[in-house]
Design an enzyme around this catalytic site. Sequence first.
Site, PDB file in Angstrom:
ATOM      1  N   ASP A  74       0.816  -1.220   0.000  1.00  0.00           N
ATOM      2  CA  ASP A  74       0.000   0.000   0.000  1.00  0.00           C
ATOM      3  C   ASP A  74       0.845   1.264   0.000  1.00  0.00           C
ATOM      4  OD1 ASP A  74       0.990  -0.364   2.552  1.00  0.00           O
ATOM      5  OD2 ASP A  74      -0.941  -0.658   3.509  1.00  0.00           O
ATOM      6  N   ASN A 143      -7.161  -2.351  14.626  1.00  0.00           N
ATOM      7  CA  ASN A 143      -8.567  -2.665  14.319  1.00  0.00           C
ATOM      8  C   ASN A 143      -8.695  -3.873  13.394  1.00  0.00           C
ATOM      9  OD1 ASN A 143      -7.684  -1.663  11.904  1.00  0.00           O
ATOM     10  ND2 ASN A 143      -9.181  -0.007  11.741  1.00  0.00           N
ATOM     11  N   HIS A 145      -7.025  -4.314  10.561  1.00  0.00           N
ATOM     12  CA  HIS A 145      -6.798  -4.087   9.126  1.00  0.00           C
ATOM     13  C   HIS A 145      -5.531  -4.778   8.651  1.00  0.00           C
ATOM     14  CE1 HIS A 145      -4.550  -0.062   9.992  1.00  0.00           C
ATOM     15  NE2 HIS A 145      -3.676  -0.812   9.371  1.00  0.00           N
ATOM     16  N   GLU A 150      -9.581  -1.686   5.596  1.00  0.00           N
ATOM     17  CA  GLU A 150     -10.187  -1.365   6.886  1.00  0.00           C
ATOM     18  C   GLU A 150     -11.386  -2.273   7.150  1.00  0.00           C
ATOM     19  OE1 GLU A 150      -8.663   0.445   8.816  1.00  0.00           O
ATOM     20  OE2 GLU A 150      -7.892   2.285   7.933  1.00  0.00           O
TER      21      GLU A 150
HETATM   22  C1  GLP Z   1      -0.353   0.469   8.622  1.00  0.00           C
HETATM   23  C2  GLP Z   1      -0.090  -0.313   7.311  1.00  0.00           C
HETATM   24  C3  GLP Z   1      -0.228  -1.792   7.521  1.00  0.00           C
HETATM   25  C4  GLP Z   1       0.472  -2.165   8.810  1.00  0.00           C
HETATM   26  C5  GLP Z   1      -0.297  -1.615   9.967  1.00  0.00           C
HETATM   27  C6  GLP Z   1       0.371  -1.846  11.310  1.00  0.00           C
HETATM   28  O1  GLP Z   1      -1.399   1.357   8.565  1.00  0.00           O
HETATM   29  N1  GLP Z   1      -0.895   0.093   6.224  1.00  0.00           N
HETATM   30  O2  GLP Z   1       0.328  -2.491   6.395  1.00  0.00           O
HETATM   31  O3  GLP Z   1       0.511  -3.574   8.941  1.00  0.00           O
HETATM   32  O4  GLP Z   1      -0.643  -0.262   9.779  1.00  0.00           O
HETATM   33  O5  GLP Z   1       1.432  -0.979  11.499  1.00  0.00           O
HETATM   34  P1  GLP Z   1       2.479  -1.113  12.685  1.00  0.00           P
HETATM   35  O6  GLP Z   1       3.377  -2.255  12.305  1.00  0.00           O
HETATM   36  O7  GLP Z   1       3.202   0.199  12.702  1.00  0.00           O
HETATM   37  O8  GLP Z   1       1.714  -1.383  13.914  1.00  0.00           O
END
Ligand code: GLP
Length: 250
Positions: A74, A143, A145, A150
Site C-alpha cells: 500500500d 482494528n 486491518h 479497513e
Molecule cells: C499500517 C499499514 C499496515 C500495517 C499496519 C500496522 O497502517 N498500512 O500495512 O501492517 O498499519 O502498522 P504497525 O506495524 O506500525 O503497527
Amino acid sequence: MNTPMISPNIVVCESGPDAARHVADLLASEIRTKPDMVIGLATGGTPVDVYRELIRQHREADLDCSRVTSFNLDEYVGLPSGHPQSYRYFMQQHLFDDANFSPAKTHVPDGMAADLDQYAKQYEQLITQSGGIDLQLLGIGNNGHIAFNEPGSLMESRTRVVELAEETIDANARFFESTDQVPRRAITMGIGTILEARKIVLMATGESKAGAIAEAFAGVCHPSNPASALQRHANVVVVLDPPAASRLGS
Ligand code: GLP
C-alpha cells in the site's frame, strides 16, 4: 464463499526481536530457495527489525536479493516518493538501499498517479504478469486491518483507493508532525489480492495487537476484522511475541 476455516500455524516467539528474526529467517530461506521469487512487502513499525535482519544477512551471510521482485501492499494517496512518510521512502530507508534489490524490480503503489483507479488495475496486472506473489509479509492494525483494508472491506476486494479509518489515522499520526498531516486516503492491495499469495506470513508484536489477533483467528471470518479472512488461506504462518498472543483463545 464457502471455503472452510483453516487454523493458521501460530508461532509465539520469546520476544519481539526474536519474532523479527524468525520472520526474517522465513523470508531469507524463501529467497535462498528461489532467488527470483516474488515477495509481497509491508511497512509500519512491525517489519523494521525484520528488514534490519535481512540487511545483516545480505552483508554477512551472502543473502542475494538482486533477482527478487517485490510488491508493496500500500501507499498513501498524495505523498510523493521522496516524502519521508511515504511508504516508498520507508522501503528505500529500511530495506532497498541497504540490501541489493534491483530498483526496477521493486514496486510500491504510486500514490501520486494521475488516474489512481487505472493505476490500481495496472498494479494488479503487474503482479499477475510477474507470476503472482510467492510470499506475502503482513502486519496488522489495531482494528484488524491488513494493508489498508479497513473493517468492512470485502474479502474479494482488489487493489483500489480507500478511505482510512479514524483509528488508523490516529495510530499512524505518530509518524507525522500532527494528525492533520496524515493522508485520508490510500491505495492498497485488496483482501482478494492478498489471499492469492501462495504463502502469507503475518507478524504482530505488542499488547495493542492482542485483541485484533485473538479476533482474527477465533474461527469466524467477519468483515469487522479483515485479518480474519486469512483463515480461508491454506498456507498462513502467524508470528507473535507473548503480548500479541496474550488473548488468543480468550
Ligand atoms: C499500517 C499499514 C499496515 C500495517 C499496519 C500496522 O497502517 N498500512 O500495512 O501492517 O498499519 O502498522 P504497525 O506495524 O506500525 O503497527
